[in-house]
Design a protein around this motif. Structure first.
Motif, mmCIF file in Angstrom:
data_model
loop_
_atom_site.group_PDB
_atom_site.id
_atom_site.type_symbol
_atom_site.label_atom_id
_atom_site.label_comp_id
_atom_site.label_asym_id
_atom_site.label_seq_id
_atom_site.Cartn_x
_atom_site.Cartn_y
_atom_site.Cartn_z
ATOM 1 N N ASN A 157 -47.926 -14.320 -4.673
ATOM 2 C CA ASN A 157 -46.750 -14.485 -3.801
ATOM 3 C C ASN A 157 -46.019 -15.822 -3.925
ATOM 4 O OD1 ASN A 157 -47.350 -11.938 -2.782
ATOM 5 N ND2 ASN A 157 -48.670 -12.816 -1.183
ATOM 6 N N LEU A 158 -46.387 -16.621 -4.891
ATOM 7 C CA LEU A 158 -45.655 -17.880 -5.100
ATOM 8 C C LEU A 158 -45.164 -17.922 -6.549
ATOM 9 C CD1 LEU A 158 -47.943 -20.572 -3.405
ATOM 10 C CD2 LEU A 158 -45.709 -19.799 -2.586
ATOM 11 N N SER A 159 -43.961 -18.476 -6.723
ATOM 12 C CA SER A 159 -43.481 -18.594 -8.096
ATOM 13 C C SER A 159 -44.106 -19.856 -8.703
ATOM 14 C CB SER A 159 -41.958 -18.707 -8.122
ATOM 15 O OG SER A 159 -41.577 -19.997 -7.712
ATOM 16 N N PRO A 160 -44.231 -19.883 -10.060
ATOM 17 C CA PRO A 160 -44.813 -21.064 -10.695
ATOM 18 C C PRO A 160 -44.095 -22.358 -10.287
ATOM 19 C CG PRO A 160 -44.644 -19.297 -12.288
ATOM 20 C CD PRO A 160 -43.959 -18.819 -11.033
ATOM 21 N N SER A 161 -42.760 -22.305 -10.172
ATOM 22 C CA SER A 161 -42.068 -23.555 -9.841
ATOM 23 C C SER A 161 -42.308 -23.986 -8.393
ATOM 24 C CB SER A 161 -40.573 -23.459 -10.153
ATOM 25 O OG SER A 161 -40.035 -22.326 -9.556
ATOM 26 N N GLU A 162 -42.498 -22.990 -7.491
ATOM 27 C CA GLU A 162 -42.860 -23.351 -6.114
ATOM 28 C C GLU A 162 -44.216 -24.060 -6.093
ATOM 29 O OE1 GLU A 162 -41.815 -20.280 -2.707
ATOM 30 O OE2 GLU A 162 -42.184 -19.237 -4.610
ATOM 31 N N VAL A 163 -45.160 -23.489 -6.827
ATOM 32 C CA VAL A 163 -46.508 -24.080 -6.863
ATOM 33 C C VAL A 163 -46.428 -25.505 -7.407
ATOM 34 C CG1 VAL A 163 -48.828 -23.889 -7.867
ATOM 35 C CG2 VAL A 163 -47.613 -21.822 -7.157
ATOM 36 N N ALA A 164 -45.701 -25.652 -8.531
ATOM 37 C CA ALA A 164 -45.626 -26.981 -9.149
ATOM 38 C C ALA A 164 -44.968 -27.993 -8.219
ATOM 39 C CB ALA A 164 -44.872 -26.897 -10.472
ATOM 40 N N SER A 165 -43.904 -27.585 -7.520
ATOM 41 C CA SER A 165 -43.264 -28.599 -6.664
ATOM 42 C C SER A 165 -44.100 -28.910 -5.426
ATOM 43 C CB SER A 165 -41.813 -28.260 -6.325
ATOM 44 O OG SER A 165 -41.704 -26.949 -5.933
ATOM 45 N N LEU A 166 -44.824 -27.914 -4.894
ATOM 46 C CA LEU A 166 -45.726 -28.211 -3.772
ATOM 47 C C LEU A 166 -46.862 -29.139 -4.214
ATOM 48 C CD1 LEU A 166 -45.934 -24.673 -2.131
ATOM 49 C CD2 LEU A 166 -44.980 -26.724 -1.064
ATOM 50 N N LEU A 167 -47.391 -28.858 -5.394
ATOM 51 C CA LEU A 167 -48.486 -29.705 -5.889
ATOM 52 C C LEU A 167 -48.024 -31.146 -6.096
ATOM 53 C CD1 LEU A 167 -50.247 -27.366 -8.507
ATOM 54 C CD2 LEU A 167 -51.215 -28.205 -6.346
ATOM 55 N N GLU A 168 -46.790 -31.295 -6.570
ATOM 56 C CA GLU A 168 -46.274 -32.653 -6.786
ATOM 57 C C GLU A 168 -45.980 -33.347 -5.459
ATOM 58 O OE1 GLU A 168 -42.994 -33.156 -9.512
ATOM 59 O OE2 GLU A 168 -42.917 -35.314 -9.100
ATOM 60 N N GLU A 169 -45.246 -32.647 -4.593
ATOM 61 C CA GLU A 169 -44.816 -33.277 -3.330
ATOM 62 C C GLU A 169 -45.989 -33.608 -2.412
ATOM 63 O OE1 GLU A 169 -41.971 -30.528 -1.690
ATOM 64 O OE2 GLU A 169 -40.724 -30.757 -3.494
ATOM 65 N N GLU A 170 -46.928 -32.668 -2.307
ATOM 66 C CA GLU A 170 -47.982 -32.866 -1.303
ATOM 67 C C GLU A 170 -49.251 -33.486 -1.849
ATOM 68 O OE1 GLU A 170 -48.473 -29.568 1.325
ATOM 69 O OE2 GLU A 170 -46.357 -29.004 1.090
ATOM 70 N N PHE A 171 -49.476 -33.334 -3.149
ATOM 71 C CA PHE A 171 -50.762 -33.813 -3.683
ATOM 72 C C PHE A 171 -50.604 -34.745 -4.884
ATOM 73 C CE2 PHE A 171 -51.248 -29.602 -1.790
ATOM 74 C CZ PHE A 171 -52.198 -29.851 -0.814
ATOM 75 N N GLY A 172 -49.372 -34.985 -5.302
ATOM 76 C CA GLY A 172 -49.165 -35.909 -6.434
ATOM 77 C C GLY A 172 -49.717 -35.390 -7.753
ATOM 78 N N ILE A 173 -49.764 -34.067 -7.891
ATOM 79 C CA ILE A 173 -50.248 -33.492 -9.152
ATOM 80 C C ILE A 173 -49.048 -33.087 -10.008
ATOM 81 C CG2 ILE A 173 -51.531 -31.570 -10.213
ATOM 82 C CD1 ILE A 173 -53.273 -31.541 -7.652
ATOM 83 N N LEU A 174 -48.971 -33.666 -11.201
ATOM 84 C CA LEU A 174 -47.852 -33.368 -12.094
ATOM 85 C C LEU A 174 -48.299 -32.344 -13.134
ATOM 86 C CD1 LEU A 174 -46.496 -36.979 -12.775
ATOM 87 C CD2 LEU A 174 -46.131 -35.507 -10.789
ATOM 88 N N CYS A 175 -47.660 -31.172 -13.102
ATOM 89 C CA CYS A 175 -48.017 -30.136 -14.075
ATOM 90 C C CYS A 175 -46.741 -29.455 -14.531
ATOM 91 C CB CYS A 175 -48.988 -29.139 -13.452
ATOM 92 S SG CYS A 175 -48.275 -28.257 -12.059
ATOM 93 N N ARG A 176 -46.888 -28.389 -15.303
ATOM 94 C CA ARG A 176 -45.688 -27.725 -15.819
ATOM 95 C C ARG A 176 -45.648 -26.260 -15.437
ATOM 96 N NH1 ARG A 176 -43.312 -27.672 -22.025
ATOM 97 N NH2 ARG A 176 -41.618 -26.237 -21.572
ATOM 98 N N PRO A 177 -44.557 -25.826 -14.791
ATOM 99 C CA PRO A 177 -44.390 -24.405 -14.487
ATOM 100 C C PRO A 177 -43.418 -23.761 -15.475
ATOM 101 C CG PRO A 177 -42.871 -25.675 -13.154
ATOM 102 C CD PRO A 177 -43.494 -26.657 -14.134
ATOM 103 N N GLY A 178 -43.473 -22.432 -15.581
ATOM 104 C CA GLY A 178 -42.436 -21.718 -16.337
ATOM 105 C C GLY A 178 -42.950 -21.101 -17.616
ATOM 106 N N LEU A 179 -42.083 -21.084 -18.617
ATOM 107 C CA LEU A 179 -42.370 -20.352 -19.856
ATOM 108 C C LEU A 179 -42.892 -21.219 -20.994
ATOM 109 C CD1 LEU A 179 -39.386 -17.816 -19.878
ATOM 110 C CD2 LEU A 179 -41.776 -17.296 -19.477
#
Lengths: 384, 73
Positions: free
Chosen positions: A316-338
Motif C-alpha cells: 500500500n505504499l509507493s516506492p517513492s513514498e517509502v523513500a521519502s518517509l525513510l529520509e525525512e523521519e529516519f535519515g536513511i538515503l536510498c533509491r526508489p523507482g526503476l
C-alpha cells in the motif's frame, strides 16, 4: 544519516582517495605523457600504477589491455559499437541496465540482431536457456555480473565457458561487482570487462575502464573517439596499439589518482573479505525484513546468489513514498523507482511501479542495518 | 660508463620498462629524448649499454613495445 545508495555511487570513500586527489592537484597536476617533463611523467606514472593495480584485481596479465573511460556506460558503448557490425547477432539477458539495453536498441536499428534471454522472477539466469539463443551469426554475449535492481548474480563463469566453446566474445558489465565480488577474467572466460570506478572500487565519479582480453583483435575494435594521445604525433592516423588506440584526449588524471587509491584500498582489504562483510550484512537485512508480512522482497533469498543490494516494496505504499518517509523521519538515503532498468523490473514483476532499493558498502555497519530494519518497522506502525 | 637509450611508442611502455627493469635491479632512468633521436612521448629509458640485450629480452617478455635501442653519444 544512513547512506544506502552505494549501488548508485559509493559513499563515503576511503580517506586516502581524497588525499591522493589532493596530492595530484597540489604536487603533480600536469598532463600525463604529453610533455616528457618531470610532472608529466609523474602524472603518467599515476595512470600506469592504476592500470597495474586494476590488472592485479581482475587478473589481467598485460596492463596495457585496460583502457580508461569515464564510466561503465562508456566502456559498454565502446565494446558494443566498436565491435558489432550490421548482420551480427548478440545475446543478452532480461536483467540488463539501460547502459546495456539502450546501446543495444540503438544498434538494432543499425542492423544488428538482438536476443534477450528471459530470466527467472528472482533475476537468475539459466545458462542453458541462453545457449539456445546462440545462432550462426552470433558474435557476442553481453551480461551484467550482478543486477543493480535485485543484486542477483548472473552465472558469468558458466556463460564464459559457453562463449569459449562457441567462439563468441563475452562482454561483462561489472558496474555492480568490480571490487565487491571476485572477478578473474581468465577463469571467468571474460573477453571484455566493463567496470566503473566510483562504486565498489571507491574511486571518484568520472572514472572507469574496459579490459580488452587477448582474444579480442584490437584492429576489429573501432575507437569511440579519435584524437591526440601524446604518441605518434607525426601521424594523422589513430595509433593502432594499446592503450593509446582507445584513450584519445586528456584523461581524468586527478580522478584516476583517486581510483588508484580506491583500487589499492580494495586490494588491501581483499575482495573476499569485503564480500564476506557485505554478505553478512545483507543476510541480516533480509532476515529482518522476512519477518515483516507487509514487505515483499525481490531477488534470490540465498546470499551466495546475490550482492549487497536489496529491492523491496511495502504494501500500500509507493516506492517513492517509502523513500521519502525513510529520509525525512529516519535519515536513511536510498533509491526508489526503476533504477534505469525497465527490463529487469518487467522480469521481477515490478514494472512500472518500481522498488525501494537499499545498497550497502564495505563501510556499512551492523548498527546501520539494525537501525534500518527498526525504521521500516516504525514506519509500518505509523501507517497502521 | 657507456649508456644507451631505448625509445618507446608511448609513455605507457616507457613507464613499464622503467618499472620492470628496476624490479630486476638494473640501473635505468627515464630521461628526455636526446634531440638527435625522435620520439613521441618525450621520454626514453637510459640504460647501461652493456645490459642492452638483457633488458631487450626482459622487456619483450613483459610485452613492452620498443622503437629501437641507440648508443648514447
Amino acid at each position: 544519516m544512513i547512506y544506502f545508495d552505494n549501488a548508485a555511487t559509493s559513499w563515503p570513500k576511503p580517506p586516502e582517495v581524497k588525499e591522493a586527489m589532493v596530492r595530484f592537484m597540489d604536487e603533480i597536476g600536469a598532463n600525463p605523457g604529453r610533455s616528457g617533463h618531470l610532472l608529466s611523467i609523474e602524472a603518467a606514472r599515476i595512470i600506469y600504477e592504476a592500470r597495474e593495480a586494476l590488472s592485479t584485481l581482475f587478473n589481467v596479465k598485460d596492463p596495457s589491455r585496460i583502457v580508461f573511460t569515464l564510466n561503465a556506460t562508456e566502456s559498454i558503448n565502446l565494446a558494443l559499437k566498436g565491435m558489432l557490425r550490421p548482420g551480427d547477432h548478440i545475446v543478452t539477458s532480461s536483467m540488463e541496465h539501460n547502459s546495456v539495453m539502450r546501446p543495444l536498441r540503438h544498434l538494432e536499428k543499425k542492423g544488428i540482431a538482438l536476443s534477450v534471454v528471459p530470466c527467472f522472477q528472482d533475476g537468475t539466469l539459466d545458462p542453458k536457456e541462453l545457449e539456445k539463443q546462440v545462432q550462426p551469426a552470433t558474435k557476442m554475449i553481453i551480461l551484467n555480473h550482478a543486477s543493480n535492481v535485485t543484486g542477483t548474480l548472473l552465472p558469468i563463469r558458466e556463460v564464459g565457458r559457453i562463449a569459449r566453446e562457441r567462439h563468441l566474445l563475452f562482454l561483462v558489465d561489472a558496474a555492480q561487482t568490480a571490487g565487491a565480488y571476485p572477478i578473474d577474467v581468465e577463469k571467468d572466460g571474460v573477453d571484455l570487462l566493463a567496470f566503473t570506478g566510483h562504486k565498489s572500487l571507491y574511486g571518484p565519479q568520472g572514472t572507469g575502464g574496459l579490459v580488452i582480453g587477448e582474444n579480442v583483435n584490437i584492429q576489429d575494435l573501432t575507437p569511440l573517439k579519435h584524437g591526440g594521445t601524446g604518441s605518434r604525433s607525426e601521424f594523422e592516423e589513430q595509433p593502432d596499439f594499446l592503450p593509446d588506440r582507445f584513450e584519445s584526449g586528456t584523461p581524468n588524471a586527478v580522478g584516476i589518482a583517486g581510483l588508484l587509491a580506491g583500487a589499492r584500498f580494495v586490494l588491501k582489504q581483499g575482495v573476499e573479505s569485503i564480500r564476506r562483510h557485505e554478505s553478512q550484512l545483507i543476510e541480516k537485512l533480509i532476515e529482518g525484513f522476512k519477518d515483516i508480512p507487509q514487505i515483499t522482497l525481490y531477488g534470490p533469498e540465498e546470499t551466495k546468489d546475490r550482492i549487497a543490494t536489496l529491492s523491496f516494496n511495502i504494501q500500500n505504499l509507493s516506492p517513492s513514498e517509502v523513500a521519502s518517509l525513510l529520509e525525512e523521519e529516519f535519515g536513511i538515503l536510498c533509491r526508489p523507482g526503476l533504477h534505469c532498468a525497465p527490463s529487469a523490473h518487467k522480469t521481477i514483476g515490478t514494472f512500472p511501479k518500481g522498488t525501494v532499493r537499499f545498497s550497502l558498502s564495505t563501510f556499512t555497519s551492523d548498527g546501520e542495518v539494525k537501525q534500518s530494519i527498526e525504521a521500516v518497522r516504525h514506519l509500518l506502525h505509523q501507517k497502521d | 660508463m657507456v649508456y644507451g637509450v631505448i625509445l618507446f611508442p608511448s609513455i605507457y611502455f616507457a613507464l613499464r620498462a622503467e618499472k620492470k627493469s628496476k624490479e630486476k635491479g638494473l640501473s635505468v632512468r627515464l630521461i628526455p629524448v636526446p634531440r638527435h633521436l625522435s620520439s613521441d612521448c618525450g621520454v626514453c629509458l637510459r640504460i647501461p649499454w652493456e645490459e642492452r640485450e638483457v633488458i631487450r629480452s626482459l622487456l619483450k617478455e613483459e610485452k613492452v613495445k620498443m622503437e629501437g635501442i641507440h648508443l648514447l653519444e
